[in-house]
Design an enzyme around this catalytic site. Structure first.
Site, short mmCIF file in Angstrom:
data_model
loop_
_atom_site.label_atom_id
_atom_site.label_comp_id
_atom_site.label_asym_id
_atom_site.label_seq_id
_atom_site.Cartn_x
_atom_site.Cartn_y
_atom_site.Cartn_z
N GLU A 168 0.81 -1.22 0.00
CA GLU A 168 0.00 0.00 0.00
C GLU A 168 0.84 1.27 0.00
OE1 GLU A 168 -2.87 -0.36 3.17
OE2 GLU A 168 -3.88 -2.04 2.21
N GLU A 370 -5.14 -8.67 -0.03
CA GLU A 370 -5.81 -8.38 1.25
C GLU A 370 -7.29 -8.18 0.96
OE1 GLU A 370 -4.55 -5.20 3.85
OE2 GLU A 370 -2.44 -5.70 3.54
O1 IFM Z 1 -4.21 -3.30 8.93
C1 IFM Z 1 -4.24 -2.85 7.61
C2 IFM Z 1 -3.00 -3.27 6.86
O2 IFM Z 1 -1.84 -2.88 7.50
C3 IFM Z 1 -3.02 -2.65 5.47
N1 IFM Z 1 -4.28 -2.87 4.81
C4 IFM Z 1 -5.49 -2.62 5.54
C5 IFM Z 1 -5.44 -3.35 6.86
C6 IFM Z 1 -6.77 -3.19 7.62
O3 IFM Z 1 -7.02 -1.88 8.00
#
Ligand code: IFM
Length: 469
Positions: A168, A370
């Protein structure tokens, strides 16, 4: 979208996503340096939910063997975590042998449990001394990251197949420098773009080091490198004006196309750079940067999906800090919200973005790196067996997203697998343990003990049969 069970391809993989800073704990072990989260926790613990700062993790640092066995028992075959820059490197920018030994042991435990570890190199966790030297705006720090990446590749090159440069990368400029949400709390759009540019160079330098070391035989021949971003499929009102569409173009350009172009073409989107320049925002481009960025092309991509971006034309050209505004939020009347997180739940977005990638970046392999749901009331209800009763929201969330993934694959999307975020509850930055994501509960009152939630059986069923019912 059908309610019938759907089947995902046989070679589609299921796994768990996590990160070093959110799981390991042991924040001062192995000579680990202070990172930005430790710095902020030390300065103001009140900023973190229930005053649980970066030191917490979820005790994976001591329980990794147990955790990998839990993941394997759930039918998962892989897990992405990150090496912490501040644990692997010392303050002189050299390998820290104690930190390296920790990761060798962790990776060995994963192999032992038959879990393939995907390694990410940076998950919002710069060592604080490098932040003090200018962070991602400094070329010295960009080079330091490249040295760190090279060191990690050389050290673990025979062990790890799947590497990622960043998780990210859009969040760092936005949260720290644009929206003022995270330390150092800036509201400076131009600085955020300089940071975004520095991260882009760092990514490309790391990919370059990867290719060089692999060609030299220092890494496995089957090793692959990628980048992971939280892409936000952009939408606006049903009957948009030209200005609404322009807002979509810029939000999509900065959040999505910036990284997609970088990792597929080794360039940054010209239309975005041009519009930024028209609004007085210039990037600190130096001679030779184009050649560096051109090396940023990856082998595959991670798509973190949580929410869409709903935008409309901005009501004003500049905000109260003098920053140019390119879009306002559009509140879609039909939005279903996860109230705990303040994020819209829109499973179809995963399909829409998958099809955009299929159309615009047809050669790109990717996986859902994710996806998950964090709920504040997660531990409020229990089954008769004492398990957290999360069936109503967690199973439906994942099921609905997987159905749209399956449809995208049927229509040609090159999606290879799915990693759920936070299979085991973990520490979530300023929210700490407020929202729980896991299929596995972490009991903070009893030494971080692990316990399956009611949804875990469903996950096992899906991961082992590939049938999503
Ligand atoms: O916890 C985060 C992660 O570090 C990056 N993506 C989103 C997750 C949930 O908020």
């Amino acid at each position: 979208m059908t309610d019938q069970p759907i089947t995902l391809p046989d070679d589609f993989f299921f796994g768990a996503a996590m990160s070093g800073p959110q799981t390991e704990g042991m924040w001062q072990a192995h000579g680990k340096l202070e990172n930005l989260w430790d710095l902020w926790s030390n300065r103001d613990l009140r900023a973190f939910h229930n005053r649980v700062g970066s030191y917490a993790g979820n005790d994976m640092g001591t329980r990794y063997a147990e955790d990998f066995r839990i993941l394997a028992d759930l039918g998962l075959s892989s897990c992405r975590t990150s090496i912490q820059w501040s644990r692997l490197m010392d303050a002189d920018g050299r390998l820290n042998p104690a930190g390296a030994a920790f990761y060798h042991d962790l990776f060995a435990a994963a192999r032992e449990a038959d879990i393939e570890v995907f390694v990410n190199l940076c998950h919002f966790d710069m060592p604080s001394y490098l932040f003090r030297r200018g962070g991602w705006e400094s070329r010295e720090v960009v080079e330091a990251y490249a040295t760190y990446a090279r060191t990690a590749f050389a050290e673990f090159g025979q062990e790890i197949v799947h590497w990622f440069t960043f998780n990210e990368p859009i969040v760092e400029p936005e949260q720290r420098y644009e929206h003022g949400g995270w330390y150092p709390f800036h509201h400076d759009f131009a600085q955020a773009r300089r940071v975004q540019y520095g991260i882009s160079l760092a990514h490309a330098l790391a990919v370059d080091a990867f290719r060089e070391l692999q060609a030299a035989g220092a890494m496995r021949p089957d090793a692959r490198i990628g980048l992971i971003n939280c892409f936000t499929p952009p939408y606006t009102r049903d009957d948009p004006s030209e200005a609404d569409l322009e807002a979509v173009r810029m939000v999509d350009g900065l959040h999505n196309r910036w990284w997609l172009d970088l990792v597929t073409k080794g360039t940054l989107p010209a239309d975005v750079i041009e519009t930024l320049a028209e609004r007085g925002v210039t990037l600190p481009v130096r001679a030779g940067d184009e050649a560096i960025l051109s090396r940023g092309v990856v082998d595959w991509l991670g798509f973190n999906y949580y929410q869409p971006a709903r935008v409309q034309a901005p009501a004003r050209g500049f905000d109260e800090w003098g920053n140019p505004v390119f879009a306002d939020r559009y509140v879609w009347p039909d939005a279903v919200m996860n109230q705990s997180r303040g994020w819209e739940i829109y499973p179809r977005g995963i399909y829409d973005f998958a099809m955009t990638m299929t159309r615009d970046y047809p050669e790109l392999d990717w996986f859902v790196s994710e996806n998950g749901i964090g709920i504040e009331e997660d531990r409020a209800a229990r089954t008769a067996d004492g398990e957290v009763d999360d069936l109503a929201y967690r199973v439906s969330f994942v099921r609905n997203h997987l159905r749209w993934v399956a449809r995208a694959i049927d229509e040609g999307a090159r999606c290879r697998g799915y990693h759920y975020w936070g299979v085991i509850d973990c520490w979530s930055w300023v929210n700490a343990y407020k929202n729980r994501y896991g299929f596995v509960e972490v009991d903070l009152m009893h030494g971080y003990d692990r316990r399956l939630k009611a949804s875990a059986a469903w996950l096992r069923q899906v991961a082992t049969t590939h049938v999503v019912a």
